[in-house]
Design a protein around this motif. Structure first.
Motif, short mmCIF file in Angstrom:
data_model
loop_
_atom_site.label_atom_id
_atom_site.label_comp_id
_atom_site.label_asym_id
_atom_site.label_seq_id
_atom_site.Cartn_x
_atom_site.Cartn_y
_atom_site.Cartn_z
N THR A 101 0.86 -1.19 0.00
CA THR A 101 0.00 0.00 0.00
C THR A 101 0.89 1.24 0.00
N GLY A 102 1.30 1.65 -1.19
CA GLY A 102 2.30 2.71 -1.30
C GLY A 102 3.63 2.18 -0.79
N SER A 103 4.69 2.96 -1.00
CA SER A 103 5.95 2.52 -0.40
C SER A 103 5.86 2.64 1.11
N SER A 104 4.97 3.50 1.60
CA SER A 104 4.79 3.63 3.05
C SER A 104 4.38 2.29 3.66
N GLY A 105 3.45 1.60 2.99
CA GLY A 105 3.07 0.25 3.45
C GLY A 105 4.24 -0.71 3.33
N GLY A 106 5.06 -0.49 2.30
CA GLY A 106 6.25 -1.33 2.11
C GLY A 106 7.24 -1.19 3.26
N PHE A 107 7.41 0.06 3.73
CA PHE A 107 8.32 0.27 4.86
C PHE A 107 7.86 -0.51 6.08
N ILE A 108 6.55 -0.44 6.34
CA ILE A 108 6.04 -1.10 7.54
C ILE A 108 6.34 -2.60 7.46
N SER A 127 17.11 13.72 5.45
CA SER A 127 16.47 12.56 4.87
C SER A 127 14.95 12.62 5.04
N TYR A 128 14.27 11.75 4.33
CA TYR A 128 12.80 11.66 4.40
C TYR A 128 12.38 11.42 5.86
N PRO A 129 11.58 12.32 6.44
CA PRO A 129 11.32 12.27 7.88
C PRO A 129 10.62 10.99 8.35
N CYS A 130 9.83 10.39 7.47
CA CYS A 130 9.05 9.23 7.92
C CYS A 130 9.95 8.03 8.25
N TYR A 131 11.17 7.99 7.70
CA TYR A 131 12.07 6.89 8.08
C TYR A 131 12.25 6.88 9.60
N ARG A 132 12.65 8.05 10.11
CA ARG A 132 12.88 8.19 11.55
C ARG A 132 11.60 7.88 12.32
N SER A 174 17.84 11.58 -3.63
CA SER A 174 17.39 11.87 -2.27
C SER A 174 16.25 12.86 -2.19
N ASN A 175 15.41 12.65 -1.22
CA ASN A 175 14.46 13.65 -0.76
C ASN A 175 14.99 14.06 0.62
N PRO A 176 15.37 15.28 0.90
CA PRO A 176 14.97 16.51 0.25
C PRO A 176 16.00 17.11 -0.71
N SER A 202 17.03 -0.17 0.02
CA SER A 202 17.22 0.90 -0.95
C SER A 202 15.87 1.45 -1.39
N ASP A 203 15.61 2.70 -1.02
CA ASP A 203 14.35 3.35 -1.41
C ASP A 203 14.57 4.00 -2.78
N GLU A 204 13.91 3.43 -3.79
CA GLU A 204 14.15 3.86 -5.18
C GLU A 204 12.92 4.57 -5.74
N ILE A 205 12.18 5.24 -4.86
CA ILE A 205 10.90 5.84 -5.25
C ILE A 205 11.07 6.96 -6.28
N TYR A 206 12.25 7.60 -6.31
CA TYR A 206 12.44 8.68 -7.29
C TYR A 206 13.17 8.21 -8.55
N HIS A 207 13.30 6.90 -8.73
CA HIS A 207 13.89 6.42 -9.98
C HIS A 207 12.98 6.83 -11.14
N PHE A 231 4.32 3.68 -7.09
CA PHE A 231 3.74 4.32 -8.26
C PHE A 231 3.43 5.80 -7.99
N SER A 232 3.83 6.29 -6.82
CA SER A 232 3.41 7.65 -6.43
C SER A 232 4.10 8.75 -7.23
N LYS A 233 5.37 8.61 -7.54
CA LYS A 233 6.12 9.77 -8.05
C LYS A 233 6.22 9.74 -9.58
N TYR A 234 7.11 8.93 -10.14
CA TYR A 234 7.25 8.91 -11.60
C TYR A 234 5.90 8.62 -12.27
N TRP A 240 -3.32 6.81 -5.09
CA TRP A 240 -3.80 5.46 -5.39
C TRP A 240 -3.22 4.44 -4.41
N ARG A 241 -2.16 4.81 -3.77
CA ARG A 241 -1.53 4.03 -2.70
C ARG A 241 -1.10 2.64 -3.16
N VAL A 242 -0.24 2.61 -4.15
CA VAL A 242 0.37 1.34 -4.56
C VAL A 242 1.88 1.49 -4.64
C1 LIG Z 1 11.78 9.14 -0.15
C2 LIG Z 1 10.35 8.79 -0.04
N1 LIG Z 1 10.01 7.52 0.24
C3 LIG Z 1 8.73 7.17 0.38
C4 LIG Z 1 7.70 8.09 0.23
C5 LIG Z 1 6.27 7.64 0.43
O1 LIG Z 1 5.60 7.47 -0.76
P1 LIG Z 1 4.33 6.55 -1.01
O2 LIG Z 1 3.89 5.97 0.28
O3 LIG Z 1 3.31 7.47 -1.60
O4 LIG Z 1 4.77 5.50 -1.97
C6 LIG Z 1 8.00 9.42 -0.08
C7 LIG Z 1 6.93 10.43 -0.22
O5 LIG Z 1 7.16 11.59 -0.44
C8 LIG Z 1 9.37 9.77 -0.21
O6 LIG Z 1 9.74 11.03 -0.49
#
Ligand SMILES: Cc1ncc(COP(=O)(O)O)c(C=O)c1O
Length: 383
Positions: A101-108, A127-132, A174-176, A202-207, A231-234, A240-242
């Motif tokens: 469910t999004g990469s966020s679900g993937g992290f969990i 770095s992306y704050p949600c990691y912490r 990287s984000n940011p 390896s978070d490849e969401i911005y590939h 599928f959120s970025k590119y 859609w949360r995938v």
């Molecule tokens: C680096 C990084 N990883 C993961 C996400 C989470 O994305 P999503 O859950 O929409 O896939 C974001 C969202 O901005 C991000 O910047």
């Protein structure tokens, strides 16, 4: 009495994701009729590709939209596996792909699968704050490796020498900061992880969103790496949360068991649309060309205002040093929003110790908005 029973758990005491807080404030101001340009979150201005929309509409013909397999639609898993061959020349078996469910679900799923409470995981800073925040909610300690352009293999070794690391979580680009680390340094980092038994995520969401050279997947250097993508970025499908994980051989069953109970399955309609998005390259590349123009506008304008800027090789962010104007990015971003109608994210979201001197602008918006936003920032700064 009942109020006292409902005290939050200690693990829930995580920091807010400030970009989302600013987004809520900006949306509220918009509802009040204010003209706000939103540059605080990484949300593509374009809708999902036409093929994705058509696939979703076609699926809404009255048939049940039921659960899928816990690890996702078999056809989507196979299509993602093929993507690794087409985009990177790397062979991935569909069984190693876990749709989330999004990469966020993937992290969990990945964090639960890989780390026990008390584990230590190194991340880049800023770095992306949600990691912490997510790791914190799981009682996993984060170790910050400072570097606006990324991290070096030596930093990883030194952190591991200090006290054993259980994991390393990196994103590239990287984000940011938008920084894209070289293939050589990523290869060397993957080798350090292999040698020292550090679990590499390896978070490849911005590939797909790099402007000088493509990013390579960490799978090219390590079959043990866990890949996170979305599928959120590119693919322009934030809501859609995938997303997906690629895990080492034999590990999918671990994720499957977790996902069966934590999510049952990723959202079905969104998976159908996501599969079709792989066939929308022309449309998606046109969107990306728009980001490239926006990037040039921001680099030129913000640079011209005397702000020092991080590399901005990829993603759709410019991370600017505002210390010439303010040492309090939170107050600064509030004033920018209220006075100039430009929403940007305070650097403290990404870097608790030095982010008070930085602001992140997302250039995923429309070109006309970027031009107008830069005009407003210039007036706001009196440049
Ligand atoms: C680096 C990084 N990883 C993961 C996400 C989470 O994305 P999503 O859950 O929409 O896939 C974001 C969202 O901005 C991000 O910047």
């Amino acid at each position: 009495m009942s109020e006292r029973i409902l005290t939050p758990a200690r693990r829930a005491a995580i920091a807010p994701f400030l970009a989302m807080d600013v987004m809520r404030e900006a949306a509220q101001l918009r509802r009040e009729g204010r003209d706000i340009i939103q540059m605080e979150v990484g949300v593509p201005f374009a809708g999902p590709p036409r093929r994705a929309r058509e696939a979703a509409i076609a699926a809404l013909d009255g048939r049940p939209i039921s659960y899928t397999d816990a690890l996702g639609l078999p056809s989507l898993r196979a299509r993602i596996a093929r993507h690794y061959r087409d985009a990177y020349g790397v062979s991935v078996e569909p069984e190693r792909v876990c749709v989330t469910t999004g990469s966020s679900g993937g992290f969990i799923m990945a964090f639960l699968a890989l780390f026990d409470a008390g584990a230590r995981v190194a991340i880049n800073c800023p770095s992306y704050p949600c990691y912490r925040n997510i790791l914190g909610a799981f009682d996993v300690e984060t170790v910050e490796l400072r570097g606006v352009s990324g991290v070096t293999p030596e930093q990883v070794e030194a952190a591991d020498d200090g006290q054993k690391l259980d994991g390393l979580l990196l994103m590239n680009p990287s984000n940011p900061t938008g920084a894209l680390q070289s293939d050589e340094s990523m290869r060397a980092i993957a080798a350090v992880c292999e040698k020292r038994g550090i679990k590499f995520i390896s978070d490849e969401i911005y590939h797909g969103l790099t402007y000088e050279r493509p990013a390579q997947t960490a799978l090219a250097w390590s079959r043990n790496a866990v890949i996170v993508n979305s599928f959120s970025k590119y693919y322009c499908m934030t809501g859609w949360r995938v997303g997906w994980l690629v895990v080492p051989d034999g590990f999918s069953r671990v994720i499957e068991r977790l996902q069966q109970s934590l999510a049952i399955s990723p959202p079905t309609l969104a998976q159908i649309a996501a599969e079709a998005a792989f066939d929308a390259t022309d449309e998606l590349e046109a969107v990306k060309a728009g980001y490239a123009r926006n990037r040039a506008i921001l680099l030129d304008a913000l640079g011209g205002m005397g702000l020092d800027l991080a590399p901005a090789d990829g993603a759709f962010y410019v991370y600017a040093d505002i210390s010439r104007f303010s040492e309090n990015s939170l107050e600064f971003s509030k004033a920018l929003l209220e006075q100039a109608g430009v929403a940007a994210t305070p650097g403290v979201d990404f870097d608790p110790t030095q982010g008070h001197r930085a602001l992140r602008f997302s250039y995923a918006g429309a070109e006309a908005d970027m031009i107008e936003a830069m005009r407003r920032v210039k007036v706001f700064l009196g440049r």
